[in-house]
Design a protein around this motif. Structure first.
Motif, PDB file in Angstrom:
ATOM      1  N   ALA A  28      -2.272  -2.313  -8.242  1.00  0.00           N
ATOM      2  CA  ALA A  28      -3.199  -2.329  -6.824  1.00  0.00           C
ATOM      3  C   ALA A  28      -3.791  -1.009  -6.328  1.00  0.00           C
ATOM      4  O   ALA A  28      -4.093  -2.128  -5.760  1.00  0.00           O
ATOM      5  CB  ALA A  28      -1.719  -2.161  -6.565  1.00  0.00           C
ATOM      6  N   LEU A  31      -7.591  -3.032  -7.128  1.00  0.00           N
ATOM      7  CA  LEU A  31      -7.512  -3.977  -6.150  1.00  0.00           C
ATOM      8  C   LEU A  31      -7.481  -4.239  -4.343  1.00  0.00           C
ATOM      9  O   LEU A  31      -8.529  -4.821  -3.317  1.00  0.00           O
ATOM     10  CB  LEU A  31      -6.915  -5.493  -6.455  1.00  0.00           C
ATOM     11  CG  LEU A  31      -6.395  -5.568  -8.245  1.00  0.00           C
ATOM     12  CD1 LEU A  31      -5.660  -6.201  -8.094  1.00  0.00           C
ATOM     13  CD2 LEU A  31      -6.981  -6.463  -8.103  1.00  0.00           C
ATOM     14  N   PHE A  32      -6.202  -3.144  -4.075  1.00  0.00           N
ATOM     15  CA  PHE A  32      -6.486  -2.763  -2.768  1.00  0.00           C
ATOM     16  C   PHE A  32      -7.988  -2.475  -2.096  1.00  0.00           C
ATOM     17  O   PHE A  32      -8.713  -2.331  -1.126  1.00  0.00           O
ATOM     18  CB  PHE A  32      -5.329  -1.480  -2.508  1.00  0.00           C
ATOM     19  CG  PHE A  32      -4.254  -2.072  -2.324  1.00  0.00           C
ATOM     20  CD1 PHE A  32      -3.900  -3.832  -2.509  1.00  0.00           C
ATOM     21  CD2 PHE A  32      -3.172  -1.311  -2.346  1.00  0.00           C
ATOM     22  CE1 PHE A  32      -2.900  -4.512  -2.347  1.00  0.00           C
ATOM     23  CE2 PHE A  32      -1.945  -2.106  -1.908  1.00  0.00           C
ATOM     24  CZ  PHE A  32      -1.788  -3.524  -2.466  1.00  0.00           C
ATOM     25  N   ASN A  35     -11.268  -5.212  -3.017  1.00  0.00           N
ATOM     26  CA  ASN A  35     -10.550  -6.669  -2.155  1.00  0.00           C
ATOM     27  C   ASN A  35      -9.453  -6.106  -0.773  1.00  0.00           C
ATOM     28  O   ASN A  35     -10.339  -7.198  -0.162  1.00  0.00           O
ATOM     29  CB  ASN A  35     -10.000  -7.217  -3.469  1.00  0.00           C
ATOM     30  CG  ASN A  35     -10.815  -7.603  -4.468  1.00  0.00           C
ATOM     31  OD1 ASN A  35     -12.105  -7.534  -4.158  1.00  0.00           O
ATOM     32  ND2 ASN A  35     -10.068  -7.572  -5.326  1.00  0.00           N
ATOM     33  N   THR A  40      -5.636  -9.666  -1.003  1.00  0.00           N
ATOM     34  CA  THR A  40      -4.786  -8.871  -2.304  1.00  0.00           C
ATOM     35  C   THR A  40      -3.517  -9.510  -3.041  1.00  0.00           C
ATOM     36  O   THR A  40      -2.614  -8.769  -2.376  1.00  0.00           O
ATOM     37  CB  THR A  40      -4.929  -7.407  -2.582  1.00  0.00           C
ATOM     38  OG1 THR A  40      -6.003  -6.931  -2.559  1.00  0.00           O
ATOM     39  CG2 THR A  40      -4.391  -7.346  -4.378  1.00  0.00           C
ATOM     40  N   THR A  41      -3.381 -10.290  -3.819  1.00  0.00           N
ATOM     41  CA  THR A  41      -1.986 -11.131  -3.909  1.00  0.00           C
ATOM     42  C   THR A  41      -1.304 -10.378  -4.588  1.00  0.00           C
ATOM     43  O   THR A  41      -1.728  -9.839  -5.663  1.00  0.00           O
ATOM     44  CB  THR A  41      -1.970 -12.853  -3.534  1.00  0.00           C
ATOM     45  OG1 THR A  41      -2.549 -12.717  -5.303  1.00  0.00           O
ATOM     46  CG2 THR A  41      -2.760 -13.003  -2.931  1.00  0.00           C
ATOM     47  N   LYS A  44      -2.448 -12.137  -7.297  1.00  0.00           N
ATOM     48  CA  LYS A  44      -3.269 -11.228  -8.366  1.00  0.00           C
ATOM     49  C   LYS A  44      -2.901  -9.605  -8.586  1.00  0.00           C
ATOM     50  O   LYS A  44      -4.088  -9.619 -10.055  1.00  0.00           O
ATOM     51  CB  LYS A  44      -4.521 -11.073  -6.825  1.00  0.00           C
ATOM     52  CG  LYS A  44      -5.773 -11.062  -7.908  1.00  0.00           C
ATOM     53  CD  LYS A  44      -6.888 -10.617  -6.356  1.00  0.00           C
ATOM     54  CE  LYS A  44      -7.372 -12.061  -6.347  1.00  0.00           C
ATOM     55  NZ  LYS A  44      -8.301 -11.963  -5.010  1.00  0.00           N
ATOM     56  N   ILE A  45      -1.958  -9.030  -8.816  1.00  0.00           N
ATOM     57  CA  ILE A  45      -1.913  -7.705  -8.676  1.00  0.00           C
ATOM     58  C   ILE A  45      -1.520  -8.255 -10.197  1.00  0.00           C
ATOM     59  O   ILE A  45      -1.442  -7.656 -11.516  1.00  0.00           O
ATOM     60  CB  ILE A  45      -0.968  -7.094  -8.567  1.00  0.00           C
ATOM     61  CG1 ILE A  45      -2.333  -6.874  -6.758  1.00  0.00           C
ATOM     62  CG2 ILE A  45      -0.192  -5.985  -9.221  1.00  0.00           C
ATOM     63  CD1 ILE A  45      -0.620  -6.685  -5.131  1.00  0.00           C
ATOM     64  N   LYS A  63       4.942  -6.176  -0.824  1.00  0.00           N
ATOM     65  CA  LYS A  63       3.202  -5.689  -0.878  1.00  0.00           C
ATOM     66  C   LYS A  63       3.456  -4.512   0.364  1.00  0.00           C
ATOM     67  O   LYS A  63       2.300  -3.636  -0.721  1.00  0.00           O
ATOM     68  CB  LYS A  63       3.086  -6.643  -0.466  1.00  0.00           C
ATOM     69  CG  LYS A  63       0.946  -6.479  -1.275  1.00  0.00           C
ATOM     70  CD  LYS A  63       0.155  -7.623  -0.767  1.00  0.00           C
ATOM     71  CE  LYS A  63      -0.373  -8.097   0.878  1.00  0.00           C
ATOM     72  NZ  LYS A  63      -1.598  -8.786   0.806  1.00  0.00           N
TER      73      LYS A  63
END
Length: 205
Positions: A28, A31-32, A35, A40-41, A44-45, A63
């Protein structure tokens, strides 16, 4: 990857926690930072971490809860590491020089990630509660700045703590934004001028 992100990944790697939770936090965080939070969903994580979405919700309510779990230790590390190095300064001018050069170097290296943190604090109410821990409490920014005001009597004692912080932060952030967002060329004398400006702001009666 920014220095801050690399350091925090290293901390997570050595942290004592369930493997699944560690994978979720590490993934996470990347990705955070790369993106953005909203892009970021949790799916996806989970996919990139190699876990199920159920594993994410086993450890985090949402989240937003995952985000705040990441932000709190990062902010505390930023604050504590910075203030722990101020004791070695001998006088106010040296203190200001350290503050300016250290924070400019730190923010330049970590600019994309710092910008993400600020965006999420402004747009996510749950994350905003960590402002309280960052600024207040026995080791918060406000009491530490108050200690500096007592330590250096040259500082105008009529200034409030918030005014002192603003006098230091505003010139530094203006310079950082000038360089990183607007790509305005810097001058070799810029940093010295910023330091003098801060010194004048803090000592003016």
């Amino acid at each position: 990857m920014s220095q801050l992100l690399t350091n925090y990944h290293d901390q997570l790697e050595n942290a004592k926690m369930p493997v699944g939770k560690k994978k979720v936090l590490q993934t996470a965080l990347t990705l955070f930072a790369n993106n953005g939070f909203h892009a970021t969903t949790t799916a996806k994580i989970a996919k990139q971490a190699g876990v199920s979405e159920g594993t994410i919700y086993k450890y985090f309510k949402s989240k937003n809860d995952l985000l705040t779990s990441l932000l709190q230790p990062i902010l505390l590390e930023i604050k504590d590491n910075f203030f722990s190095r101020l004791d070695s300064t001998a006088n106010l001018k040296e203190l200001i020089h350290f503050m300016v050069t250290d924070r400019i170097a730190f923010i330049n290296v970590n600019f994309d990630f710092i910008r993400l943190l600020m965006q999420e604090f402004l747009t996510n109410q749950p994350a905003g509660k960590y402002y309280e821990k960052f600024f207040n409490g026995n080791t918060g920014v406000l009491p530490r700045v108050q200690q500096l005001q007592k330590q250096y009597p040259e500082i105008n004692q009529s200034l409030t703590t918030v005014q002192i912080i603003r006098s230091i932060v505003a010139p530094v952030m203006a310079y950082i934004l000038q360089i990183n967002l607007f790509h305005v060329p810097s001058d070799s004398n810029d940093v010295a001028l910023i330091e003098q400006q801060i010194l004048n702001n803090l000592t003016k009666i």
